[in-house]
Motif scaffolding. Structure first.
Motif, PDB file in Angstrom:
ATOM      1  N   LEU A  55       0.821  -1.214   0.000  1.00  0.00           N
ATOM      2  CA  LEU A  55       0.000   0.000   0.000  1.00  0.00           C
ATOM      3  C   LEU A  55       0.856   1.265   0.000  1.00  0.00           C
ATOM      4  O   LEU A  55       0.481   2.274  -0.596  1.00  0.00           O
ATOM      5  N   MET A  56       2.017   1.214   0.648  1.00  0.00           N
ATOM      6  CA  MET A  56       2.867   2.405   0.743  1.00  0.00           C
ATOM      7  C   MET A  56       3.514   2.762  -0.584  1.00  0.00           C
ATOM      8  O   MET A  56       4.046   3.859  -0.748  1.00  0.00           O
ATOM      9  N   ASP A  57       3.448   1.854  -1.554  1.00  0.00           N
ATOM     10  CA  ASP A  57       3.964   2.165  -2.894  1.00  0.00           C
ATOM     11  C   ASP A  57       2.994   3.042  -3.688  1.00  0.00           C
ATOM     12  O   ASP A  57       3.344   3.553  -4.745  1.00  0.00           O
ATOM     13  N   LEU A  58       1.789   3.219  -3.180  1.00  0.00           N
ATOM     14  CA  LEU A  58       0.778   4.015  -3.886  1.00  0.00           C
ATOM     15  C   LEU A  58       0.997   5.513  -3.672  1.00  0.00           C
ATOM     16  O   LEU A  58       1.615   5.926  -2.693  1.00  0.00           O
ATOM     17  N   SER A  59       0.400   6.303  -4.549  1.00  0.00           N
ATOM     18  CA  SER A  59       0.386   7.753  -4.335  1.00  0.00           C
ATOM     19  C   SER A  59      -0.537   8.040  -3.154  1.00  0.00           C
ATOM     20  O   SER A  59      -1.393   7.228  -2.791  1.00  0.00           O
TER      21      SER A  59
END
Length: 92
Positions: A55-59
């Motif tokens: 999830l932390m790879d998302l904008s």
């Protein structure tokens, strides 16, 4: 060398790294994530940690849409660990 099992608890060191990685530019996201850690950090498993990393790879905007349930995980994010973490993040 032991491999982390998905149901192993996250180590203190890895938890610290994960908290640092979860810092966001959007205040709303930070509030969701801070509440998540306050409630769940003592029982986070490697399974949850991997979902959170995904999830932390998302904008910021895409992440907020998922946390507010305006969208559901699709494609590469449609996986059990991501769904499990989102359920915890969405809990009021």
């Amino acid at each position: 060398m032991s491999h982390a099992s998905p149901d192993n608890l996250v180590s203190e060191r890895d938890l610290s790294k994960l908290r640092w990685r979860c810092r966001r530019g959007l205040l709303e996201n930070d509030l969701f994530i801070e509440r998540f850690f306050q409630r769940h950090e003592t029982r986070l498993t490697e399974f949850h940690a991997e979902g959170l990393r995904q999830l932390m790879d998302l904008s910021d905007n895409d992440l907020l849409d998922l946390m507010l349930a305006r969208k559901e995980p699709a494609d590469d994010l449609d996986r059990p660990d991501v769904h499990a973490v989102l359920a915890l993040l969405r809990t009021q």
